[in-house]
Write an enzyme that holds these catalytic residues in place. Sequence first.
Site, short mmCIF file in Angstrom:
data_model
loop_
_atom_site.label_atom_id
_atom_site.label_comp_id
_atom_site.label_asym_id
_atom_site.label_seq_id
_atom_site.Cartn_x
_atom_site.Cartn_y
_atom_site.Cartn_z
N SER A 75 -24.96 -31.99 -16.58
CA SER A 75 -24.25 -30.83 -17.12
C SER A 75 -25.24 -29.97 -17.90
O SER A 75 -26.15 -30.49 -18.56
CB SER A 75 -23.14 -31.32 -18.05
N LYS A 83 -23.74 -36.28 -19.42
CA LYS A 83 -22.98 -36.27 -18.16
C LYS A 83 -23.81 -36.67 -16.94
O LYS A 83 -24.96 -36.32 -16.80
CB LYS A 83 -22.40 -34.87 -17.90
N HIS A 132 -0.04 -48.09 -6.50
CA HIS A 132 0.29 -47.09 -7.53
C HIS A 132 -0.86 -46.91 -8.53
O HIS A 132 -0.63 -46.55 -9.68
CB HIS A 132 1.57 -47.45 -8.29
N GLU A 189 -17.08 -35.22 -4.88
CA GLU A 189 -16.12 -34.14 -5.15
C GLU A 189 -16.20 -33.03 -4.09
O GLU A 189 -15.19 -32.51 -3.65
CB GLU A 189 -16.39 -33.54 -6.53
#
Length: 459
Positions: free
Chosen positions: A276, A282, A155, A289
Amino acid sequence: MKLWGGRFAKETSQLMDDFHSSISFDKRLYAQDIRGSQAHAKMLCKQGIISAEDEAAIQQGLCAILEDIKAGKVDFPASSEDIHMHVESLLTERIGDAGKRLHTGRSRNDQVALDMHLYAKDCCDETIALLCEMEETLLKLAKKHAGDVMPGYTHLQRAQPVTLGHHLLAYFEMFKRDIIRFQNAKKAADVSPLGSGALAGTTYPLDREFCANELGLAAVSMNSLDGVSDRDFLLEYMAAASICMMHLSRFCEECVLWSSLEFGFMTMDDGFSTGSSMMPQKKNPDVAELIRGKTGRVYGDLMALLTVMKGIPLAYNKDMQEDKESFFDARDTVVKCLHVFHEMLASATFRTENMKKSANDGFANATDCADYLVKKGVPFRDAHSIVGQLVAKCLSKGCAIDEMSLAELKELSNAFEEDVYEAISLNTCVSARNLIGGPAPQRVLAAVEMGKRWLETVE
Ligand code: ARG
């Protein structure tokens, strides 16, 4: 005039040509198409269907066309309809009548099926090779991190301690099943439909087995209708590719989580990260992704072809031309993803200190603490409850179980003794899980050795 233009009084409309032409995407089959034609011509000659001179001219002509295509000297105009007709027209342009004899006893229906069999078989080999490279890297990393403790999750909550090596070997097992699936897809592709003709075979005395043998294919298809209309072998590759992408996507999801400041388990190499345009701090895990995102494409490709195939009667129908873009996209995507993921993984750093700290802070040893009480004679259900209360106490104090004094522990159960600290140390917790498939460092090392031996058997 079209190669099939004899019965037509009029040229096809431009709109029609643009609509049904497949050459813009099936030109990638040129090498398979030429190989297939070479085997067919050789067989026609052996069977006395064409002369030796014609065969020699065909072989020479096809070799020259292959070289010219490789050298970028051949155009692929939409008016050529598809790669099969284009190669045949080029051949006839170059060698005259002999070129017109090549298609004797053959249809584009068995020709295109053969091309796809040959192409898919090569794709299976290519994909298996990439998976094997990934497996080797996983084994290397698992060996290196066999003793590095990290929290295992259920979980997404810290559950019990495992080792990083063990976690990585879970992916080894997943990719191992993928390899087996691609091997099965390869078996399905390893069949020659040549000789099925348009649908009903042919009256010429073709030697189908000779062609299969020439092309290195293991068998000939057993029914001419099925031979031209079977695309299962493509679906099997795409199904294997979909499951493989699902595995990659899960791994990527973990890489995204692990490289966050919140987890801090992993640092991506700068070469495989992006920044970024606005936020200077960043560092984004774009590779992971994108692979997670591209998984959807491959599922889509599989669904598209399944849907194309579901409603068509035997045998060939033009719908089946739609097999190519889906298949090519699935192959291109899975190959690209395996390649870049492997590089990303091999260049990433695992932050094992943070993993250990996280395992320590997260009560990952609570089950072991309950098991300790059981060994001291406390019934498991009571032990579970005692450790539950202990965890609640730790939470309010803001400490770990092994930071409680023996006196504090004894307030909850007299069964606690000095040896509890050793029993619930993280190293004891993982080392004690020493059974087949378990996370103990010795088991991980043994699994690495077994994995190596298995990899050596992969063909
Ligand atoms: N371009 C076609 C395809 O990919 C080749 C087979 C055409 N056969 C036919 N009977 N029109 O399916």
